[in-house]
Scaffold this motif. Structure first.
Motif, PDB file in Angstrom:
ATOM      1  N   GLU A 206       0.789  -1.168   0.041  1.00 54.11           N
ATOM      2  CA  GLU A 206       0.047   0.000   0.152  1.00 54.11           C
ATOM      3  C   GLU A 206       0.687   1.259   0.087  1.00 54.11           C
ATOM      4  N   VAL A 207       2.025   1.185   0.683  1.00 56.22           N
ATOM      5  CA  VAL A 207       2.860   2.392   0.920  1.00 56.22           C
ATOM      6  C   VAL A 207       3.546   2.544  -0.641  1.00 56.22           C
ATOM      7  N   ILE A 208       3.798   1.488  -1.396  1.00 52.79           N
ATOM      8  CA  ILE A 208       4.302   1.649  -2.674  1.00 52.79           C
ATOM      9  C   ILE A 208       3.315   2.089  -3.470  1.00 52.79           C
ATOM     10  N   GLU A 209       2.246   1.782  -3.399  1.00 50.38           N
ATOM     11  CA  GLU A 209       1.159   2.417  -4.270  1.00 50.38           C
ATOM     12  C   GLU A 209       0.782   3.781  -4.118  1.00 50.38           C
ATOM     13  N   THR A 210       0.883   4.410  -2.907  1.00 47.60           N
ATOM     14  CA  THR A 210       0.342   5.754  -2.628  1.00 47.60           C
ATOM     15  C   THR A 210       1.693   6.577  -2.333  1.00 47.60           C
ATOM     16  N   ASN A 211       2.713   6.252  -2.006  1.00 52.30           N
ATOM     17  CA  ASN A 211       3.790   7.111  -2.035  1.00 52.30           C
ATOM     18  C   ASN A 211       4.828   6.981  -3.102  1.00 52.30           C
ATOM     19  N   VAL A 212       4.890   8.152  -3.789  1.00 48.81           N
ATOM     20  CA  VAL A 212       5.734   8.018  -5.037  1.00 48.81           C
ATOM     21  C   VAL A 212       7.456   7.990  -4.691  1.00 48.81           C
ATOM     22  N   ASP A 213       7.579   8.503  -3.610  1.00 42.03           N
ATOM     23  CA  ASP A 213       9.230   8.650  -3.444  1.00 42.03           C
ATOM     24  C   ASP A 213       9.631   7.276  -2.922  1.00 42.03           C
ATOM     25  N   VAL A 214       8.567   6.547  -2.278  1.00 40.78           N
ATOM     26  CA  VAL A 214       8.945   5.194  -1.797  1.00 40.78           C
ATOM     27  C   VAL A 214       9.147   4.180  -3.081  1.00 40.78           C
ATOM     28  N   ALA A 215       8.220   4.224  -3.967  1.00 41.89           N
ATOM     29  CA  ALA A 215       7.915   3.711  -5.133  1.00 41.89           C
ATOM     30  C   ALA A 215       9.311   3.837  -6.038  1.00 41.89           C
ATOM     31  N   ASN A 216       9.670   5.029  -6.109  1.00 38.25           N
ATOM     32  CA  ASN A 216      10.778   5.561  -6.901  1.00 38.25           C
ATOM     33  C   ASN A 216      12.097   4.943  -6.260  1.00 38.25           C
ATOM     34  N   SER A 217      12.155   5.069  -5.163  1.00 39.43           N
ATOM     35  CA  SER A 217      13.447   4.541  -4.289  1.00 39.43           C
ATOM     36  C   SER A 217      13.328   3.025  -4.416  1.00 39.43           C
ATOM     37  N   VAL A 218      12.205   2.353  -4.689  1.00 35.34           N
ATOM     38  CA  VAL A 218      12.289   0.683  -4.584  1.00 35.34           C
ATOM     39  C   VAL A 218      12.162  -0.026  -5.765  1.00 35.34           C
ATOM     40  N   VAL A 219      11.047   0.561  -6.583  1.00 35.14           N
ATOM     41  CA  VAL A 219      10.884  -0.104  -7.707  1.00 35.14           C
ATOM     42  C   VAL A 219      11.748   0.325  -9.036  1.00 35.14           C
ATOM     43  N   SER A 220      11.966   1.504  -8.976  1.00 35.52           N
ATOM     44  CA  SER A 220      12.544   2.333 -10.250  1.00 35.52           C
ATOM     45  C   SER A 220      14.139   1.465 -10.289  1.00 35.52           C
ATOM     46  N   PRO A 221      14.694   1.365  -9.308  1.00 37.53           N
ATOM     47  CA  PRO A 221      16.100   0.550  -9.585  1.00 37.53           C
ATOM     48  C   PRO A 221      16.159  -0.933 -10.287  1.00 37.53           C
ATOM     49  N   LEU A 222      14.932  -1.652  -9.900  1.00 42.42           N
ATOM     50  CA  LEU A 222      14.905  -2.894 -10.538  1.00 42.42           C
ATOM     51  C   LEU A 222      14.405  -2.652 -11.917  1.00 42.42           C
ATOM     52  N   ILE A 223      13.733  -1.660 -12.354  1.00 50.64           N
ATOM     53  CA  ILE A 223      13.216  -1.616 -13.731  1.00 50.64           C
ATOM     54  C   ILE A 223      14.560  -1.096 -14.508  1.00 50.64           C
ATOM     55  N   TYR A 224      15.195  -0.165 -13.863  1.00 53.33           N
ATOM     56  CA  TYR A 224      16.512   0.382 -14.690  1.00 53.33           C
ATOM     57  C   TYR A 224      17.362  -0.878 -14.844  1.00 53.33           C
ATOM     58  N   TYR A 225      17.569  -1.587 -13.893  1.00 49.29           N
ATOM     59  CA  TYR A 225      18.368  -2.715 -13.918  1.00 49.29           C
ATOM     60  C   TYR A 225      18.058  -3.727 -14.837  1.00 49.29           C
ATOM     61  N   SER A 226      16.732  -3.847 -15.011  1.00 48.34           N
ATOM     62  CA  SER A 226      16.164  -4.780 -15.987  1.00 48.34           C
ATOM     63  C   SER A 226      16.247  -4.533 -17.277  1.00 48.34           C
ATOM     64  N   THR A 227      16.136  -3.270 -17.495  1.00 49.52           N
ATOM     65  CA  THR A 227      16.013  -2.437 -18.879  1.00 49.52           C
ATOM     66  C   THR A 227      17.573  -2.637 -19.322  1.00 49.52           C
ATOM     67  N   TRP A 228      18.583  -2.136 -18.455  1.00 51.32           N
ATOM     68  CA  TRP A 228      19.813  -2.255 -18.847  1.00 51.32           C
ATOM     69  C   TRP A 228      20.291  -3.708 -19.282  1.00 51.32           C
ATOM     70  N   LEU A 229      19.782  -4.737 -18.414  1.00 52.44           N
ATOM     71  CA  LEU A 229      20.336  -6.049 -18.830  1.00 52.44           C
ATOM     72  C   LEU A 229      19.814  -6.454 -20.057  1.00 52.44           C
ATOM     73  N   PHE A 230      18.508  -6.058 -20.349  1.00 52.54           N
ATOM     74  CA  PHE A 230      17.758  -6.326 -21.548  1.00 52.54           C
ATOM     75  C   PHE A 230      18.740  -5.799 -22.640  1.00 52.54           C
ATOM     76  N   LEU A 231      18.881  -4.498 -22.620  1.00 54.55           N
ATOM     77  CA  LEU A 231      19.519  -3.857 -23.748  1.00 54.55           C
ATOM     78  C   LEU A 231      21.052  -4.476 -23.826  1.00 54.55           C
TER      79      LEU A 231
END
Length: 157
Positions: free
Chosen positions: A34-59
């Motif tokens: 729920e915190v990830i869904e409601t707090n943008v700062d928490v979502a950016n600090s937790v989810v964004s690194p995984l997305i960037y990491y996955s994107t760079w691995l794919f590329l």
């Protein structure tokens, strides 16, 4: 000896990539959903690194695959000839699909109004039609080869 050493290095490299991905993934589960869904700062600090990491691995995977394929083609000229022949056949099929397609207007679901960008004569409509025809042509060819292989297998039995 060199092959064994390179396999060991590759295994360590793959393990490091997996561990980093695992740590980034576990960080997401350590936070409340729920915190990830409601707090943008928490979502950016937790989810964004995984997305960037996955994107760079794919590329990196795509780039490495393309480079190694091109190196393999350059080293083996006979495969290069076969590949260029296959690309030429695909290009001919694309031209055929282009001439089979049309650029008629694209209407909405009710059939009343024309969708934005779907006007008659639009190049987008023509290329979408080309993609559809291209898929149909390739599907028919693949189906033909499938049936041919099936019949050939039945005859051998």
């Amino acid at each position: 000896m060199f092959n064994m050493k390179s396999n060991k290095i590759l295994s360590i490299f793959i393990a490091a990539i997996a561990i980093i991905g695992g740590i980034l993934f576990i960080r997401i589960f350590m936070e409340d959903a729920e915190v990830i869904e409601t707090n943008v700062d928490v979502a950016n600090s937790v989810v964004s690194p995984l997305i960037y990491y996955s994107t760079w691995l794919f590329l990196a995977g795509v780039i490495i695959t393309v480079v190694l394929s091109l190196v393999s083609l350059v080293r083996n000229p006979e495969n290069l000839k076969k590949t260029l022949g296959g690309l030429a056949v695909l290009a001919v099929l694309l031209v055929i699909a282009y001439f089979l397609s049309d650029s008629n207007a694209v209407y909405d679901a009710n059939g009343i109004g024309v969708l934005p960008g779907g006007e008659e004569g639009s190049s987008t409509n023509h290329w979408v039609g080309t993609g559809i025809w291209y898929s149909v042509i390739l599907g028919v060819i693949a189906g033909g080869f499938f049936i041919w292989d099936l019949l050939k297998g039945l005859v051998k039995s």
